[in-house]
Design a protein around this motif. Structure first.
Motif, PDB file in Angstrom:
ATOM      1  N   GLU A   1     -11.462 -39.520 -45.739  1.00  0.00           N
ATOM      2  CA  GLU A   1     -10.064 -39.583 -45.331  1.00  0.00           C
ATOM      3  C   GLU A   1      -9.616 -41.028 -45.118  1.00  0.00           C
ATOM      4  O   GLU A   1      -8.488 -41.409 -45.444  1.00  0.00           O
ATOM      5  CB  GLU A   1      -9.834 -38.755 -44.061  1.00  0.00           C
ATOM      6  N   GLU A   2     -10.510 -41.838 -44.552  1.00  0.00           N
ATOM      7  CA  GLU A   2     -10.204 -43.254 -44.337  1.00  0.00           C
ATOM      8  C   GLU A   2     -10.038 -43.965 -45.676  1.00  0.00           C
ATOM      9  O   GLU A   2      -9.127 -44.782 -45.862  1.00  0.00           O
ATOM     10  CB  GLU A   2     -11.348 -43.887 -43.537  1.00  0.00           C
ATOM     11  N   MET A   3     -10.893 -43.633 -46.627  1.00  0.00           N
ATOM     12  CA  MET A   3     -10.827 -44.224 -47.956  1.00  0.00           C
ATOM     13  C   MET A   3      -9.484 -43.927 -48.622  1.00  0.00           C
ATOM     14  O   MET A   3      -8.850 -44.807 -49.215  1.00  0.00           O
ATOM     15  CB  MET A   3     -11.976 -43.668 -48.818  1.00  0.00           C
ATOM     16  N   PHE A   4      -9.013 -42.686 -48.498  1.00  0.00           N
ATOM     17  CA  PHE A   4      -7.739 -42.307 -49.097  1.00  0.00           C
ATOM     18  C   PHE A   4      -6.588 -43.109 -48.506  1.00  0.00           C
ATOM     19  O   PHE A   4      -5.660 -43.517 -49.218  1.00  0.00           O
ATOM     20  CB  PHE A   4      -7.470 -40.810 -48.887  1.00  0.00           C
ATOM     21  N   LYS A   5      -6.635 -43.352 -47.189  1.00  0.00           N
ATOM     22  CA  LYS A   5      -5.559 -44.110 -46.542  1.00  0.00           C
ATOM     23  C   LYS A   5      -5.535 -45.545 -47.064  1.00  0.00           C
ATOM     24  O   LYS A   5      -4.460 -46.118 -47.287  1.00  0.00           O
ATOM     25  CB  LYS A   5      -5.749 -44.108 -45.022  1.00  0.00           C
ATOM     26  N   TYR A   6      -6.706 -46.151 -47.227  1.00  0.00           N
ATOM     27  CA  TYR A   6      -6.757 -47.509 -47.777  1.00  0.00           C
ATOM     28  C   TYR A   6      -6.241 -47.535 -49.209  1.00  0.00           C
ATOM     29  O   TYR A   6      -5.493 -48.446 -49.603  1.00  0.00           O
ATOM     30  CB  TYR A   6      -8.188 -48.048 -47.732  1.00  0.00           C
ATOM     31  N   ILE A   7      -6.612 -46.557 -50.016  1.00  0.00           N
ATOM     32  CA  ILE A   7      -6.159 -46.516 -51.407  1.00  0.00           C
ATOM     33  C   ILE A   7      -4.638 -46.432 -51.477  1.00  0.00           C
ATOM     34  O   ILE A   7      -3.999 -47.068 -52.327  1.00  0.00           O
ATOM     35  CB  ILE A   7      -6.833 -45.348 -52.157  1.00  0.00           C
ATOM     36  N   ASP A   8      -4.018 -45.674 -50.563  1.00  0.00           N
ATOM     37  CA  ASP A   8      -2.550 -45.613 -50.517  1.00  0.00           C
ATOM     38  C   ASP A   8      -1.958 -47.000 -50.280  1.00  0.00           C
ATOM     39  O   ASP A   8      -0.938 -47.373 -50.880  1.00  0.00           O
ATOM     40  CB  ASP A   8      -2.089 -44.667 -49.402  1.00  0.00           C
ATOM     41  N   ILE A   9      -2.592 -47.772 -49.402  1.00  0.00           N
ATOM     42  CA  ILE A   9      -2.125 -49.133 -49.120  1.00  0.00           C
ATOM     43  C   ILE A   9      -2.272 -50.016 -50.355  1.00  0.00           C
ATOM     44  O   ILE A   9      -1.366 -50.788 -50.708  1.00  0.00           O
ATOM     45  CB  ILE A   9      -2.896 -49.723 -47.920  1.00  0.00           C
ATOM     46  N   PHE A  10      -3.410 -49.913 -51.056  1.00  0.00           N
ATOM     47  CA  PHE A  10      -3.630 -50.735 -52.248  1.00  0.00           C
ATOM     48  C   PHE A  10      -2.607 -50.404 -53.339  1.00  0.00           C
ATOM     49  O   PHE A  10      -2.094 -51.296 -54.012  1.00  0.00           O
ATOM     50  CB  PHE A  10      -5.045 -50.523 -52.797  1.00  0.00           C
ATOM     51  N   ARG A  11      -2.328 -49.120 -53.516  1.00  0.00           N
ATOM     52  CA  ARG A  11      -1.356 -48.713 -54.533  1.00  0.00           C
ATOM     53  C   ARG A  11       0.033 -49.260 -54.205  1.00  0.00           C
ATOM     54  O   ARG A  11       0.768 -49.694 -55.094  1.00  0.00           O
ATOM     55  CB  ARG A  11      -1.309 -47.192 -54.655  1.00  0.00           C
ATOM     56  N   LYS A  12       0.379 -49.249 -52.931  1.00  0.00           N
ATOM     57  CA  LYS A  12       1.689 -49.764 -52.520  1.00  0.00           C
ATOM     58  C   LYS A  12       1.807 -51.253 -52.822  1.00  0.00           C
ATOM     59  O   LYS A  12       2.897 -51.746 -53.144  1.00  0.00           O
ATOM     60  CB  LYS A  12       1.896 -49.504 -51.026  1.00  0.00           C
ATOM     61  N   THR A  13       0.708 -51.985 -52.723  1.00  0.00           N
ATOM     62  CA  THR A  13       0.722 -53.433 -52.953  1.00  0.00           C
ATOM     63  C   THR A  13       0.966 -53.780 -54.417  1.00  0.00           C
ATOM     64  O   THR A  13       1.271 -54.930 -54.733  1.00  0.00           O
ATOM     65  CB  THR A  13      -0.601 -54.057 -52.453  1.00  0.00           C
ATOM     66  N   LEU A  14       0.853 -52.804 -55.302  1.00  0.00           N
ATOM     67  CA  LEU A  14       1.168 -53.021 -56.727  1.00  0.00           C
ATOM     68  C   LEU A  14       2.354 -52.156 -57.144  1.00  0.00           C
ATOM     69  O   LEU A  14       2.437 -51.711 -58.287  1.00  0.00           O
ATOM     70  CB  LEU A  14      -0.053 -52.691 -57.606  1.00  0.00           C
ATOM     71  N   SER A  15       3.275 -51.927 -56.220  1.00  0.00           N
ATOM     72  CA  SER A  15       4.406 -51.051 -56.523  1.00  0.00           C
ATOM     73  C   SER A  15       5.708 -51.846 -56.578  1.00  0.00           C
ATOM     74  O   SER A  15       5.792 -52.974 -56.096  1.00  0.00           O
ATOM     75  CB  SER A  15       4.525 -49.951 -55.463  1.00  0.00           C
ATOM     76  N   GLY A  16       6.722 -51.222 -57.179  1.00  0.00           N
ATOM     77  CA  GLY A  16       8.027 -51.865 -57.260  1.00  0.00           C
ATOM     78  C   GLY A  16       8.280 -52.456 -58.624  1.00  0.00           C
ATOM     79  O   GLY A  16       7.589 -52.164 -59.598  1.00  0.00           O
ATOM     80  N   SER A  17       9.271 -53.326 -58.689  1.00  0.00           N
ATOM     81  CA  SER A  17       9.723 -53.894 -59.960  1.00  0.00           C
ATOM     82  C   SER A  17       9.245 -55.335 -60.110  1.00  0.00           C
ATOM     83  O   SER A  17       9.259 -56.112 -59.152  1.00  0.00           O
ATOM     84  CB  SER A  17      11.250 -53.861 -60.043  1.00  0.00           C
ATOM     85  N   ILE A  18       8.839 -55.688 -61.318  1.00  0.00           N
ATOM     86  CA  ILE A  18       8.455 -57.069 -61.614  1.00  0.00           C
ATOM     87  C   ILE A  18       9.704 -57.942 -61.529  1.00  0.00           C
ATOM     88  O   ILE A  18      10.756 -57.601 -62.068  1.00  0.00           O
ATOM     89  CB  ILE A  18       7.815 -57.164 -63.009  1.00  0.00           C
ATOM     90  N   GLY A  19       9.575 -59.055 -60.849  1.00  0.00           N
ATOM     91  CA  GLY A  19      10.720 -59.933 -60.655  1.00  0.00           C
ATOM     92  C   GLY A  19      11.476 -59.646 -59.376  1.00  0.00           C
ATOM     93  O   GLY A  19      12.368 -60.400 -58.989  1.00  0.00           O
TER      94      GLY A  19
END
Length: 232
Positions: A48-66
């Motif tokens: 469960e802890e691993m899943f929470k960290y993965i959510d954070i990592f995915r968010k750090t590569l989210s959004g629009s370039i620029g």
């Protein structure tokens, strides 16, 4: 990095595909004091802890370039000077986060330069990606790896007190005051080093994340990485 390259890296951010080796973290209070540090083998974390960290990592590569994601190149002097910012990040990467003194220096650089008045949590992860080759029709050939992409990612997450309220206690069958906890929220800032460009390692660049494009913290970018914070 373009949208396709970012998506290829994000595809690895699952429990079955992730190739993260080591996780380091530092909890910093509003007075810029380190309250807690940790270092763990990522795959040794509870599920469960691993899943929470993965959510954070995915968010750090989210959004629009620029906008929320900015490609940044290191000036030549940051790659050649002994104390250059790119040189320091390369040492951190090559250590695979096992050099405690280097990791502590990294935390100190963030604490010195990051302008945030409340508590926050610095997460630092090391990972490797065995890049699969591709056939002429674009299909991935997992038994024909061309290169290993080794990288580190940092996420800076606010830590805020949960809201006050009432809750139901099943053990006592009563309504009572809810215990307030310090919650690690999704990241405000982060970066991926080295960049992943043309399905290969680009050691001359990095990808920077800012949750709010209008709040890049240009001084933090320039002091921490030696890069110029271009307008979104």
């Amino acid at each position: 990095m373009n949208k396709k390259e970012i998506a290829e890296i994000k595809k690895r951010f699952t429990k079955t595909k992730c190739s993260f080796t080591r996780l380091c973290g530092c909890y910093v209070d509003a007075d810029k004091q380190k309250r807690m540090t940790l270092k763990e083998a990522f795959l040794g974390l509870p599920e469960e802890e691993m899943f929470k960290y993965i959510d954070i990592f995915r968010k750090t590569l989210s959004g629009s370039i620029g906008k929320t994601l900015l490609n940044m190149e290191f000036p030549t002097e940051q790659e050649t000077k002994e104390d250059g910012t790119q040189v320091f990040l390369m040492k951190l990467l090559e250590s695979k986060l096992t050099d405690d003194a280097l990791v502590e220096s990294f935390y100190d650089k963030i604490i010195e330069n990051y302008d945030y008045p409340e508590n926050y949590y610095i997460i630092l992860i090391h990972g490797v990606y065995d890049i699969p080759g591709k056939s002429s029709d674009g299909a991935e050939m997992f038994d024909a790896s061309d290169e290993i992409y080794e990288h580190i990612m940092c996420c800076i997450c606010p830590v805020k007190l949960s809201k006050a309220g009432l809750c139901y206690n099943a053990e006592t069958n009563s309504i009572q005051d809810r215990i307030r906890d310090w919650i690690v929220e999704l990241p405000e800032r982060g970066f991926l080093f080295r960049a992943f460009h043309d399905r290969s390692t680009d050691l001359h660049a990095m990808l920077y994340y800012s949750k709010k494009p209008e709040e890049l913290q240009a001084e933090f970018v320039e002091n921490m990485f030696g890069c110029e914070a271009s307008l979104t």
